[in-house]
Design a protein around this motif. Structure first.
Motif, PDB file in Angstrom:
ATOM      1  N   LYS A   1       1.045  -1.172  -0.164  1.00  0.00           N
ATOM      2  CA  LYS A   1      -0.116  -0.032  -0.056  1.00  0.00           C
ATOM      3  C   LYS A   1       0.764   1.235   0.075  1.00  0.00           C
ATOM      4  O   LYS A   1       0.690   2.219  -0.675  1.00  0.00           O
ATOM      5  N   ALA A   2       1.920   1.340   0.781  1.00  0.00           N
ATOM      6  CA  ALA A   2       2.790   2.341   0.790  1.00  0.00           C
ATOM      7  C   ALA A   2       3.383   2.628  -0.557  1.00  0.00           C
ATOM      8  O   ALA A   2       3.720   3.975  -1.006  1.00  0.00           O
ATOM      9  N   THR A   3       3.797   1.584  -1.196  1.00  0.00           N
ATOM     10  CA  THR A   3       4.427   1.849  -2.720  1.00  0.00           C
ATOM     11  C   THR A   3       3.515   2.099  -3.506  1.00  0.00           C
ATOM     12  O   THR A   3       3.871   3.279  -4.242  1.00  0.00           O
ATOM     13  N   GLN A   4       2.131   1.856  -3.306  1.00  0.00           N
ATOM     14  CA  GLN A   4       1.109   2.346  -4.459  1.00  0.00           C
ATOM     15  C   GLN A   4       1.070   3.831  -3.945  1.00  0.00           C
ATOM     16  O   GLN A   4       0.774   4.739  -4.953  1.00  0.00           O
ATOM     17  N   LEU A   5       1.006   4.100  -2.780  1.00  0.00           N
ATOM     18  CA  LEU A   5       0.666   5.930  -2.326  1.00  0.00           C
ATOM     19  C   LEU A   5       1.711   6.643  -2.822  1.00  0.00           C
ATOM     20  O   LEU A   5       1.659   7.659  -3.312  1.00  0.00           O
ATOM     21  N   THR A   6       3.155   6.091  -2.487  1.00  0.00           N
ATOM     22  CA  THR A   6       4.286   6.711  -3.112  1.00  0.00           C
ATOM     23  C   THR A   6       4.534   7.137  -4.531  1.00  0.00           C
ATOM     24  O   THR A   6       4.773   8.149  -4.952  1.00  0.00           O
ATOM     25  N   GLU A   7       4.142   5.840  -5.364  1.00  0.00           N
ATOM     26  CA  GLU A   7       4.269   5.843  -6.693  1.00  0.00           C
ATOM     27  C   GLU A   7       3.356   6.935  -7.082  1.00  0.00           C
ATOM     28  O   GLU A   7       3.843   7.861  -8.057  1.00  0.00           O
ATOM     29  N   GLN A   8       2.113   6.925  -6.904  1.00  0.00           N
ATOM     30  CA  GLN A   8       1.264   7.862  -7.274  1.00  0.00           C
ATOM     31  C   GLN A   8       1.534   9.546  -6.830  1.00  0.00           C
ATOM     32  O   GLN A   8       1.369  10.381  -7.569  1.00  0.00           O
ATOM     33  N   MET A   9       2.245   9.561  -5.560  1.00  0.00           N
ATOM     34  CA  MET A   9       2.463  10.920  -5.156  1.00  0.00           C
ATOM     35  C   MET A   9       3.504  11.293  -5.977  1.00  0.00           C
ATOM     36  O   MET A   9       3.559  12.664  -6.478  1.00  0.00           O
ATOM     37  N   ILE A  10       4.541  10.560  -6.396  1.00  0.00           N
ATOM     38  CA  ILE A  10       5.690  11.062  -7.387  1.00  0.00           C
ATOM     39  C   ILE A  10       5.091  11.394  -8.834  1.00  0.00           C
ATOM     40  O   ILE A  10       5.688  12.360  -9.183  1.00  0.00           O
ATOM     41  N   VAL A  11       4.172  10.581  -9.145  1.00  0.00           N
ATOM     42  CA  VAL A  11       3.436  10.907 -10.540  1.00  0.00           C
ATOM     43  C   VAL A  11       2.970  12.334 -10.433  1.00  0.00           C
ATOM     44  O   VAL A  11       3.136  13.235 -11.273  1.00  0.00           O
ATOM     45  N   GLY A  12       2.336  12.562  -9.290  1.00  0.00           N
ATOM     46  CA  GLY A  12       1.443  13.824  -8.961  1.00  0.00           C
ATOM     47  C   GLY A  12       2.512  15.084  -9.098  1.00  0.00           C
ATOM     48  O   GLY A  12       2.241  16.092  -9.495  1.00  0.00           O
ATOM     49  N   LEU A  13       3.495  14.740  -8.056  1.00  0.00           N
ATOM     50  CA  LEU A  13       4.637  15.681  -7.952  1.00  0.00           C
ATOM     51  C   LEU A  13       5.357  16.055  -9.258  1.00  0.00           C
ATOM     52  O   LEU A  13       5.464  17.364  -9.585  1.00  0.00           O
ATOM     53  N   GLY A  14       5.562  15.110 -10.136  1.00  0.00           N
ATOM     54  CA  GLY A  14       6.128  15.505 -11.491  1.00  0.00           C
ATOM     55  C   GLY A  14       5.211  16.196 -12.241  1.00  0.00           C
ATOM     56  O   GLY A  14       5.704  17.292 -13.174  1.00  0.00           O
ATOM     57  N   GLU A  15       3.956  16.329 -12.305  1.00  0.00           N
ATOM     58  CA  GLU A  15       2.791  16.656 -12.989  1.00  0.00           C
ATOM     59  C   GLU A  15       2.900  18.339 -12.551  1.00  0.00           C
ATOM     60  O   GLU A  15       2.806  19.272 -13.273  1.00  0.00           O
ATOM     61  N   LEU A  16       3.202  18.676 -11.018  1.00  0.00           N
ATOM     62  CA  LEU A  16       3.166  19.886 -10.675  1.00  0.00           C
ATOM     63  C   LEU A  16       4.252  20.758 -11.254  1.00  0.00           C
ATOM     64  O   LEU A  16       4.248  21.848 -11.567  1.00  0.00           O
ATOM     65  N   PHE A  17       5.656  19.896 -11.472  1.00  0.00           N
ATOM     66  CA  PHE A  17       6.562  20.532 -11.972  1.00  0.00           C
ATOM     67  C   PHE A  17       6.730  20.798 -13.414  1.00  0.00           C
ATOM     68  O   PHE A  17       6.967  21.802 -13.911  1.00  0.00           O
ATOM     69  N   SER A  18       6.054  19.753 -13.928  1.00  0.00           N
ATOM     70  CA  SER A  18       5.985  19.651 -15.464  1.00  0.00           C
ATOM     71  C   SER A  18       5.150  20.907 -15.991  1.00  0.00           C
ATOM     72  O   SER A  18       5.294  21.409 -16.982  1.00  0.00           O
ATOM     73  N   GLN A  19       3.953  21.121 -15.365  1.00  0.00           N
ATOM     74  CA  GLN A  19       2.998  22.342 -15.556  1.00  0.00           C
ATOM     75  C   GLN A  19       3.439  23.467 -15.016  1.00  0.00           C
ATOM     76  O   GLN A  19       2.806  24.341 -15.141  1.00  0.00           O
ATOM     77  N   GLU A  20       4.489  23.623 -14.309  1.00  0.00           N
ATOM     78  CA  GLU A  20       5.003  24.645 -13.621  1.00  0.00           C
ATOM     79  C   GLU A  20       3.943  25.580 -12.813  1.00  0.00           C
ATOM     80  O   GLU A  20       4.049  26.604 -12.688  1.00  0.00           O
ATOM     81  N   ILE A  21       3.297  24.403 -12.257  1.00  0.00           N
ATOM     82  CA  ILE A  21       2.236  25.066 -11.132  1.00  0.00           C
ATOM     83  C   ILE A  21       3.132  25.579 -10.078  1.00  0.00           C
ATOM     84  O   ILE A  21       2.779  26.550  -9.201  1.00  0.00           O
ATOM     85  N   PHE A  22       4.212  25.014  -9.482  1.00  0.00           N
ATOM     86  CA  PHE A  22       4.873  25.220  -8.349  1.00  0.00           C
ATOM     87  C   PHE A  22       6.613  24.968  -8.709  1.00  0.00           C
ATOM     88  O   PHE A  22       6.907  24.196  -9.068  1.00  0.00           O
ATOM     89  N   THR A  23       7.289  25.757  -7.768  1.00  0.00           N
ATOM     90  CA  THR A  23       8.786  25.536  -7.684  1.00  0.00           C
ATOM     91  C   THR A  23       8.952  24.801  -6.639  1.00  0.00           C
ATOM     92  O   THR A  23       7.932  24.608  -5.772  1.00  0.00           O
ATOM     93  N   LEU A  24      10.138  24.176  -6.500  1.00  0.00           N
ATOM     94  CA  LEU A  24      10.371  23.413  -5.251  1.00  0.00           C
ATOM     95  C   LEU A  24      10.230  24.293  -3.949  1.00  0.00           C
ATOM     96  O   LEU A  24       9.319  23.606  -3.220  1.00  0.00           O
ATOM     97  N   GLU A  25      10.484  25.542  -3.908  1.00  0.00           N
ATOM     98  CA  GLU A  25      10.385  26.308  -2.629  1.00  0.00           C
ATOM     99  C   GLU A  25       8.917  26.412  -2.465  1.00  0.00           C
ATOM    100  O   GLU A  25       8.470  26.501  -1.368  1.00  0.00           O
ATOM    101  N   GLU A  26       8.203  26.826  -3.698  1.00  0.00           N
ATOM    102  CA  GLU A  26       7.044  27.168  -3.348  1.00  0.00           C
ATOM    103  C   GLU A  26       5.991  25.822  -3.099  1.00  0.00           C
ATOM    104  O   GLU A  26       5.152  26.223  -2.056  1.00  0.00           O
ATOM    105  N   LEU A  27       6.282  24.954  -3.626  1.00  0.00           N
ATOM    106  CA  LEU A  27       5.701  23.466  -2.898  1.00  0.00           C
ATOM    107  C   LEU A  27       5.826  23.299  -1.691  1.00  0.00           C
ATOM    108  O   LEU A  27       4.799  22.930  -1.021  1.00  0.00           O
ATOM    109  N   MET A  28       6.999  23.680  -1.052  1.00  0.00           N
ATOM    110  CA  MET A  28       7.276  23.248   0.279  1.00  0.00           C
ATOM    111  C   MET A  28       6.367  24.288   1.256  1.00  0.00           C
ATOM    112  O   MET A  28       5.840  23.915   2.349  1.00  0.00           O
TER     113      MET A  28
END
Length: 269
Positions: free
Chosen positions: A197-224
């Motif tokens: 379950k933790a692997t499933q949640l982690t993988e999908q979190m990483i996919v979503g995180l990548g989309e945030l960067f890909s779409q330039e919604i947030f920078t690293l600092e802004e996201l934190m």
């Protein structure tokens, strides 16, 4: 334009597949060569219009751009086999960081470049690192950039920073995967969640995180900043990371820099 791929291991196969799947090149524009036929046979089954060269001289005769996708210690053998077959119009592209474009130009009379890909290019994403030789034509520089732009973001990198850039782009997926495995194991040990379950949640979190960067919604600092609420759980977790990370990444980069120097000293071209 005809493309040649010498070596169809993990990176050579990835490069061949990415060129075709992205539309950067058609299968009938690519010639591949490998010492053993098993890997070329597999690629030929996937892309039947690929041409398979029986010898390295035959590949050179058929191609304009030639990628060397073998281990750097095998370069000398490759150079010996293609001696006299490469001419001014050819462009040889190395995909390994320890061999500089200056060293390639000393051994080859043709145009040269170095392009370090990433396993993320399998997903038609990520970065490819570029360093051009002094003899490469403007047209070939443009051709390579445009081809790799189909499945990556080409970034030019100077020689002094090729190792650390490769650590981030090419080795980075393995490093981050290791850290995420540790993350999943810790979640299991501390909170009892199953690793599945933790692997499933982690993988999908990483996919979503990548989309945030890909779409330039947030920078690293802004996201934190957006996720961290003053006095909240995220802030406590970040503080724990800051307290315990220590010199982890400094030591990692020191190790890769040392291995890079060792590799360069041991390679005979």
């Amino acid at each position: 334009m005809k493309w040649g791929i010498i070596g169809t291991g993990n990176m050579g196969s990835m490069l061949t597949t990415s060129l075709i799947r992205s539309g950067a090149a058609q299968a009938d524009e690519i010639t591949i060569y490998n010492r053993s036929s098993e890997k070329t046979t597999k690629l030929k089954k996937a892309f039947e219009d690929l041409d398979v060269a029986k010898t390295l001289p035959a590949l050179c005769k058929a191609c304009d751009i030639v990628f060397i996708c073998v281990k750097p210690h095998d370069y000398k053998s490759i150079f010996e086999q293609v001696e006299g077959e490469l001419h001014e119009h050819h462009c040889v592209v190395s995909i390994t960081s320890p061999v500089s474009v200056e060293e390639l130009e000393e051994k080859l009379s043709c145009q040269v470049a170095r392009v370090v890909p990433s396993i993320t290019n399998h997903a038609l994403a990520g970065v490819s690192l570029f360093t051009f030789g002094s003899r490469i034509s403007t047209d070939n520089q443009k051709l390579l950039r445009e081809a790799f732009h189909h499945f990556s973001t080409p970034v030019e990198v100077e020689e002094a920073h090729i190792r650390v850039s490769s650590d981030i782009v090419s080795c980075g997926p393995a490093f981050v995967s290791f850290l995420l495995k540790e993350w999943i194991s810790a979640a299991n040990r501390v909170a009892g969640i199953s690793e599945e379950k933790a692997t499933q949640l982690t993988e999908q979190m990483i996919v979503g995180l990548g989309e945030l960067f890909s779409q330039e919604i947030f920078t690293l600092e802004e996201l934190m900043e957006k996720v961290t609420v003053k006095g909240g759980v995220t802030g406590v977790g970040l503080q724990a990371l800051e307290d315990h990370t220590g010199e982890l990444f400094v030591e990692m980069f020191k190790a890769t820099q040392a291995k890079h120097r060792e590799d360069k000293q041991s390679i005979e071209l």
